[in-house]
Design an enzyme around this catalytic site. Structure first.
Site, PDB file in Angstrom:
ATOM      1  CB  SER A  42       1.280 -16.813   3.365  1.00 16.58           C
ATOM      2  OG  SER A  42       2.042 -15.690   3.105  1.00 16.58           O
ATOM      3  CB  CYS A 131      -5.114   5.488   1.138  1.00 16.92           C
ATOM      4  SG  CYS A 131      -3.414   5.546   0.572  1.00 16.92           S
ATOM      5  NE  ARG A 237       4.902   7.254   1.863  1.00 12.69           N
ATOM      6  CZ  ARG A 237       3.808   6.692   1.358  1.00 12.69           C
ATOM      7  NH1 ARG A 237       2.792   6.390   2.150  1.00 12.69           N
ATOM      8  NH2 ARG A 237       3.706   6.449   0.065  1.00 12.69           N
ATOM      9  CG  HIS A 244      -2.524   8.644   4.324  1.00  8.85           C
ATOM     10  ND1 HIS A 244      -1.519   7.938   4.934  1.00  8.85           N
ATOM     11  CD2 HIS A 244      -2.646   8.124   3.069  1.00  8.85           C
ATOM     12  CE1 HIS A 244      -1.062   7.010   4.096  1.00  8.85           C
ATOM     13  NE2 HIS A 244      -1.732   7.098   2.955  1.00  8.85           N
TER      14      HIS A 244
HETATM   15  P1  A2P Z   1       2.370 -13.167   1.243  1.00  7.93           P
HETATM   16  O1  A2P Z   1       2.175 -12.911   2.695  1.00  7.93           O
HETATM   17  O2  A2P Z   1       2.254 -14.609   0.905  1.00  7.93           O
HETATM   18  O3  A2P Z   1       3.607 -12.507   0.675  1.00  7.93           O
HETATM   19  P2  A2P Z   1       1.690  -5.971   2.028  1.00  7.93           P
HETATM   20  O4  A2P Z   1       1.484  -4.981   0.930  1.00  7.93           O
HETATM   21  O5  A2P Z   1       1.142  -5.516   3.333  1.00  7.93           O
HETATM   22  O6  A2P Z   1       3.112  -6.415   2.131  1.00  7.93           O
HETATM   23  O7  A2P Z   1       0.804  -7.302   1.615  1.00  7.93           O
HETATM   24  C1  A2P Z   1       0.851  -7.912   0.368  1.00  7.93           C
HETATM   25  C2  A2P Z   1      -0.140  -9.080   0.313  1.00  7.93           C
HETATM   26  O8  A2P Z   1      -0.166  -9.572  -1.028  1.00  7.93           O
HETATM   27  C3  A2P Z   1       0.267 -10.265   1.163  1.00  7.93           C
HETATM   28  O9  A2P Z   1      -0.888 -10.956   1.618  1.00  7.93           O
HETATM   29  C4  A2P Z   1       1.041 -11.120   0.181  1.00  7.93           C
HETATM   30  O10 A2P Z   1       1.084 -12.495   0.507  1.00  7.93           O
HETATM   31  C5  A2P Z   1       0.195 -10.945  -1.052  1.00  7.93           C
HETATM   32  N1  A2P Z   1       0.963 -11.256  -2.261  1.00  7.93           N
HETATM   33  C6  A2P Z   1       2.089 -10.657  -2.710  1.00  7.93           C
HETATM   34  N2  A2P Z   1       2.500 -11.233  -3.874  1.00  7.93           N
HETATM   35  C7  A2P Z   1       1.607 -12.215  -4.167  1.00  7.93           C
HETATM   36  C8  A2P Z   1       1.470 -13.168  -5.224  1.00  7.93           C
HETATM   37  N3  A2P Z   1       2.342 -13.229  -6.236  1.00  7.93           N
HETATM   38  N4  A2P Z   1       0.420 -14.020  -5.185  1.00  7.93           N
HETATM   39  C9  A2P Z   1      -0.466 -13.971  -4.170  1.00  7.93           C
HETATM   40  N5  A2P Z   1      -0.396 -13.092  -3.137  1.00  7.93           N
HETATM   41  C10 A2P Z   1       0.617 -12.225  -3.130  1.00  7.93           C
END
Ligand code: A2P
Length: 339
Positions: A42, A131, A237, A244
């Site tokens: 991202s 949560c 779930r 929840h």
């Molecule tokens: P990204 O959007 O770049 O994958 P959710 O649990 O809702 O899927 O969100 C997970 C969050 O944690 C997202 O913002 C995701 O970013 C971030 N994330 C997951 N893995 C990593 C990583 N290795 N380093 C940094 N951020 C991470």
């Protein structure tokens, strides 16, 4: 003049990260700089906050020096690797994963229940509870203080947003497929979640309970500061997107009547009583919890099977109070220390 405040959001693009952004904005959180961090996937993405664009940065290459408060919600492995680095660089880390929750030198804080615990953070890390435990504590802590809870029997009805964005997509896709007489594909959950309920959350443990169930046991005792409380949980779930629900049965040391419990909860912070004994006179995930802040409680009644038993139904938005809101409330408590 007060020192400028820099806040970093780790996992800023996820379901909880998104809620954290909107809650920081809604509450007009007093910060001077906001840094949005996520994975390399991202990085470079522009996200608007308070009418201004912010570019998401790659956590792996980010230097945490200068960050005052870091809100982590990117999963356990990310917290394990990066939270200590941010804390070593001087930030107070508020971590939403389960990584540090059971560590003795990391406080586990529900803002309405044990806010004073934030001071005891030798590692610079404060953990945000699970949560399901969170909403349970907001409601049960006042009762525990008044009547001493000895035992909790709980069955949860947890929404899919607690599992993450992919789980919400799975529920949507399965529902669409089934309504169109097509096969429902399960990738996130082991069995179909649409039009079904699944008696499983987390990993199975040696004692037959799951890790999500044992979190309710361990975290309840730590937050209420009482290792003698017995907790008997079943995590389920359900095909609900946000919010929840929990069917909760408690046994107290001293008898507290449904009427007294209702009166006590009506003046407890973070709790909203919705308890008319008529159809619809109770809180539900869709009608009350989703998108709002309180822990709602209804169906409060004396347990007909136990002289010191009390039954109730507790509902809250798992992404807001269950995660993002409490983390921001902890951040507000941390900022207050500077005053
Ligand atoms: P990204 O959007 O770049 O994958 P959710 O649990 O809702 O899927 O969100 C997970 C969050 O944690 C997202 O913002 C995701 O970013 C971030 N994330 C997951 N893995 C990593 C990583 N290795 N380093 C940094 N951020 C991470």
């Amino acid at each position: 003049m007060t020192k400028p405040v820099t806040v970093a959001l780790v996992g800023a693009t996820g379901a909880v990260g998104e809620a954290m952004r909107s809650i920081l904005e809604e509450r007009n959180f007093p910060m001077d700089n906001l840094i949005l961090l996520a994975s390399e996937r991202s990085a470079g993405e522009a996200i608007s906050f308070a009418g201004k664009p912010y570019i998401v940065q790659d956590l792996a290459t980010f230097d945490p020096k200068g960050v005052d408060i870091a809100l982590f919600s990117a999963g356990g492995s990310v917290s394990k690797e990066y939270a200590p680095k941010f804390a070593d660089a001087g930030a107070v880390v508020i971590d939403n994963s389960s990584t540090f929750r059971n560590d003795d030198d990391v406080p586990l804080v529900v803002s309405e229940v044990n806010p004073e615990e934030i001071k005891n953070r030798p590692r610079g890390i404060i953990a945000n509870p699970n949560c399901s435990t969170m909403q349970l504590m907001v409601v049960l802590a006042p009762i525990h203080r008044k009547a001493g809870i000895e035992r909790i029997n709980i069955a949860t009805y947890q929404s899919v947003s607690g599992t993450g964005v992919k789980a919400m997509e799975e529920l949507g896709k399965q529902t669409m497929a089934l309504l169109n007489f097509q096969q429902a594909e399960s990738n996130v959950y082991p069995v179909q979640i649409a039009f079904n309920v699944i008696p499983h959350g987390g990993d199975f443990m040696d004692n037959g309970y799951t890790s999500e169930e044992m979190k309710l046991v361990w975290e309840t005792r730590k937050i209420l500061g009482d290792q003698t409380i017995q907790v008997n949980p079943t995590v389920v779930r359900v095909p609900v997107f946000y919010g929840h629900s929990e069917a909760v049965h408690i046994e107290t040391r001293d008898k507290i009547s449904a009427e007294d419990a209702r009166a006590l909860l009506e003046k407890s912070p973070g709790v909203e009583v919705v308890d008319e004994r008529e159809p619809g006179g109770y809180p539900t995930a869709v009608t009350h919890a989703s998108g709002t802040d309180p822990a709602y409680v209804g169906r409060i009644r004396d347990d007909i099977s136990h002289p010191r038993g009390l039954d109730m139904w507790i509902v809250s938005d798992n992404i807001r109070k269950g995660a993002a809101l409490n983390a921001v409330q902890i951040a507000e408590l941390v900022l207050k220390e500077r005053e």
